[in-house]
Design an enzyme around this catalytic site. Structure first.
Site, PDB file in Angstrom:
ATOM      1  N   ASP A  67       4.338   4.740  -6.617  1.00  0.00           N
ATOM      2  CA  ASP A  67       4.310   3.576  -7.512  1.00  0.00           C
ATOM      3  C   ASP A  67       5.703   3.155  -7.970  1.00  0.00           C
ATOM      4  O   ASP A  67       6.688   3.882  -7.777  1.00  0.00           O
ATOM      5  CB  ASP A  67       3.411   3.859  -8.731  1.00  0.00           C
ATOM      6  CG  ASP A  67       3.565   5.278  -9.275  1.00  0.00           C
ATOM      7  OD1 ASP A  67       4.616   5.896  -9.021  1.00  0.00           O
ATOM      8  OD2 ASP A  67       2.640   5.758  -9.953  1.00  0.00           O
ATOM      9  N   ASN A 136      -5.040  10.667 -19.190  1.00  0.00           N
ATOM     10  CA  ASN A 136      -6.312   9.945 -19.056  1.00  0.00           C
ATOM     11  C   ASN A 136      -6.904  10.088 -17.645  1.00  0.00           C
ATOM     12  O   ASN A 136      -7.823   9.380 -17.274  1.00  0.00           O
ATOM     13  CB  ASN A 136      -6.125   8.458 -19.400  1.00  0.00           C
ATOM     14  CG  ASN A 136      -5.161   7.758 -18.444  1.00  0.00           C
ATOM     15  OD1 ASN A 136      -4.617   8.380 -17.537  1.00  0.00           O
ATOM     16  ND2 ASN A 136      -4.958   6.466 -18.648  1.00  0.00           N
ATOM     17  N   HIS A 138      -5.302   9.469 -14.809  1.00  0.00           N
ATOM     18  CA  HIS A 138      -4.786   8.583 -13.760  1.00  0.00           C
ATOM     19  C   HIS A 138      -4.017   9.371 -12.707  1.00  0.00           C
ATOM     20  O   HIS A 138      -3.410  10.397 -13.011  1.00  0.00           O
ATOM     21  CB  HIS A 138      -3.972   7.404 -14.329  1.00  0.00           C
ATOM     22  CG  HIS A 138      -2.612   7.727 -14.847  1.00  0.00           C
ATOM     23  ND1 HIS A 138      -2.060   7.081 -15.925  1.00  0.00           N
ATOM     24  CD2 HIS A 138      -1.655   8.605 -14.431  1.00  0.00           C
ATOM     25  CE1 HIS A 138      -0.842   7.542 -16.138  1.00  0.00           C
ATOM     26  NE2 HIS A 138      -0.576   8.466 -15.255  1.00  0.00           N
ATOM     27  N   GLU A 143      -5.507   3.637 -13.243  1.00  0.00           N
ATOM     28  CA  GLU A 143      -6.029   3.932 -14.566  1.00  0.00           C
ATOM     29  C   GLU A 143      -7.561   4.021 -14.520  1.00  0.00           C
ATOM     30  O   GLU A 143      -8.180   3.587 -13.537  1.00  0.00           O
ATOM     31  CB  GLU A 143      -5.599   2.819 -15.540  1.00  0.00           C
ATOM     32  CG  GLU A 143      -4.081   2.617 -15.643  1.00  0.00           C
ATOM     33  CD  GLU A 143      -3.358   3.704 -16.449  1.00  0.00           C
ATOM     34  OE1 GLU A 143      -3.873   4.839 -16.552  1.00  0.00           O
ATOM     35  OE2 GLU A 143      -2.256   3.407 -16.959  1.00  0.00           O
TER      36      GLU A 143
HETATM   37  C1  F6R Z   1       4.130   9.022 -11.168  1.00  0.00           C
HETATM   38  C2  F6R Z   1       2.704   8.854 -11.261  1.00  0.00           C
HETATM   39  C3  F6R Z   1       1.900   9.277 -12.448  1.00  0.00           C
HETATM   40  C4  F6R Z   1       2.322  10.613 -13.052  1.00  0.00           C
HETATM   41  C5  F6R Z   1       1.489  10.905 -14.290  1.00  0.00           C
HETATM   42  C6  F6R Z   1       1.910  12.194 -14.960  1.00  0.00           C
HETATM   43  O1  F6R Z   1       4.620   8.519  -9.944  1.00  0.00           O
HETATM   44  O2  F6R Z   1       2.192   8.324 -10.362  1.00  0.00           O
HETATM   45  O3  F6R Z   1       0.549   9.358 -12.060  1.00  0.00           O
HETATM   46  O4  F6R Z   1       2.164  11.623 -12.108  1.00  0.00           O
HETATM   47  O5  F6R Z   1       1.640   9.858 -15.204  1.00  0.00           O
HETATM   48  O6  F6R Z   1       3.178  12.028 -15.505  1.00  0.00           O
HETATM   49  P1  F6R Z   1       4.004  13.264 -16.065  1.00  0.00           P
HETATM   50  O7  F6R Z   1       4.307  14.111 -14.895  1.00  0.00           O
HETATM   51  O8  F6R Z   1       5.244  12.652 -16.651  1.00  0.00           O
HETATM   52  O9  F6R Z   1       3.144  13.941 -17.058  1.00  0.00           O
END
Ligand code: F6R
Length: 242
Positions: A67, A136, A138, A143
């Site tokens: 992303d 959440n 994701h 989401e």
């Molecule tokens: C990042 C991504 C997100 C993160 C998720 C967890 O490229 O796609 O899904 O993996 O938000 O983020 P952290 O690792 O910061 O807790």
């Protein structure tokens, strides 16, 4: 889903790096799917160590990231282009032309999403996809409410996601409201998936995942529909699972 519970973040990162290195040693032209965020930073650190101390080579691999924020220039310090460069790419012998992320500043978002999905199909399938998980549920920026058949698309970020990611920005308002993300179906095209979870903040999400109820309300649960997923969770993240 194979589940590996380890002591702490460092061990999670080490175990993940071993799997990445095995993949790259098995196939020097591996296609790796990469994530950003706090979770994989330790893994990237171990990969850098492996490159420097054990000559693990990334010269021929290609990487496809999940992303990118919409509206941020790729040189912006908080873009995922910058994140990947600073935390991994500049430290190893990867060829920058073999690294792919969505263009958050594309003039037509729809065309960019189509281009990115076509790219995944052209150079993929991803051999090994690294994932973190939002509180959440994701994965990527898919989401809650994202359908399983989703391909690369533009999303409006959840308020909870913007709040969680505000730590990287100068103020919560500076967090972009939209992002381009690989969809659930794009992620599930990968041959093999490695999901990482660390820390007590992720414990409720890991508990929910382990209930094995596949639902769009909790996108990580779609991973139960893939036949080669490994979850590496540390004790803090796994503490609520009975
Ligand atoms: C990042 C991504 C997100 C993160 C998720 C967890 O490229 O796609 O899904 O993996 O938000 O983020 P952290 O690792 O910061 O807790």
């Amino acid at each position: 889903m194979k589940v590996v519970v380890v002591e702490n973040y460092d061990e999670m990162s080490l175990r993940a790096a071993e799997i990445v290195e095995q993949q790259v040693l098995k196939n020097a032209k591996s296609i790796l799917g990469l994530a950003t965020g706090s979770t994989p930073i330790g893994l990237y650190g171990k990969m850098i160590e492996g490159f420097k101390n054990r000559s693990v080579s990334y010269e021929q691999i290609k990487t496809i990231n999940l992303d990118e924020y919409q509206g941020l220039n790729r040189n912006h310090p908080n873009s995922y282009h910058s994140f990947m460069y600073e935390n991994l790419f500049k430290h190893i012998n990867i060829q920058m032309r073999n690294t792919y992320l969505p263009d958050g500043q594309a003039r037509s978002v729809e065309e960019e999403c189509e281009r990115y999905e076509a790219l995944i199909d052209r150079i993929g399938p991803v051999h090994l996809q690294i994932l973190g998980m939002g509180t959440n549920g994701h994965i990527g920026f898919n989401e809650p409410g994202t359908p399983e058949g989703s391909l690369t698309h533009c999303v409006e970020l959840d308020e909870s996601t913007r709040k969680n990611n505000a730590r990287f920005f100068e103020s919560p308002d500076a967090v972009p409201t939209h992002a381009i993300t690989m969809g659930i179906a794009s992620i599930l095209k990968s041959d093999r998936i490695l999901l990482l979870a660390s820390g007590k903040k992720k414990a409720p999400a890991v508990k929910k995942l382990m209930e094995q109820q596949v639902s769009e309300d909790f996108p990580a649960s779609y991973l139960w529909n893939h036949d080669d997923v490994t979850l590496i969770a540390d004790r803090d993240a796994y503490q609520l699972v009975e």
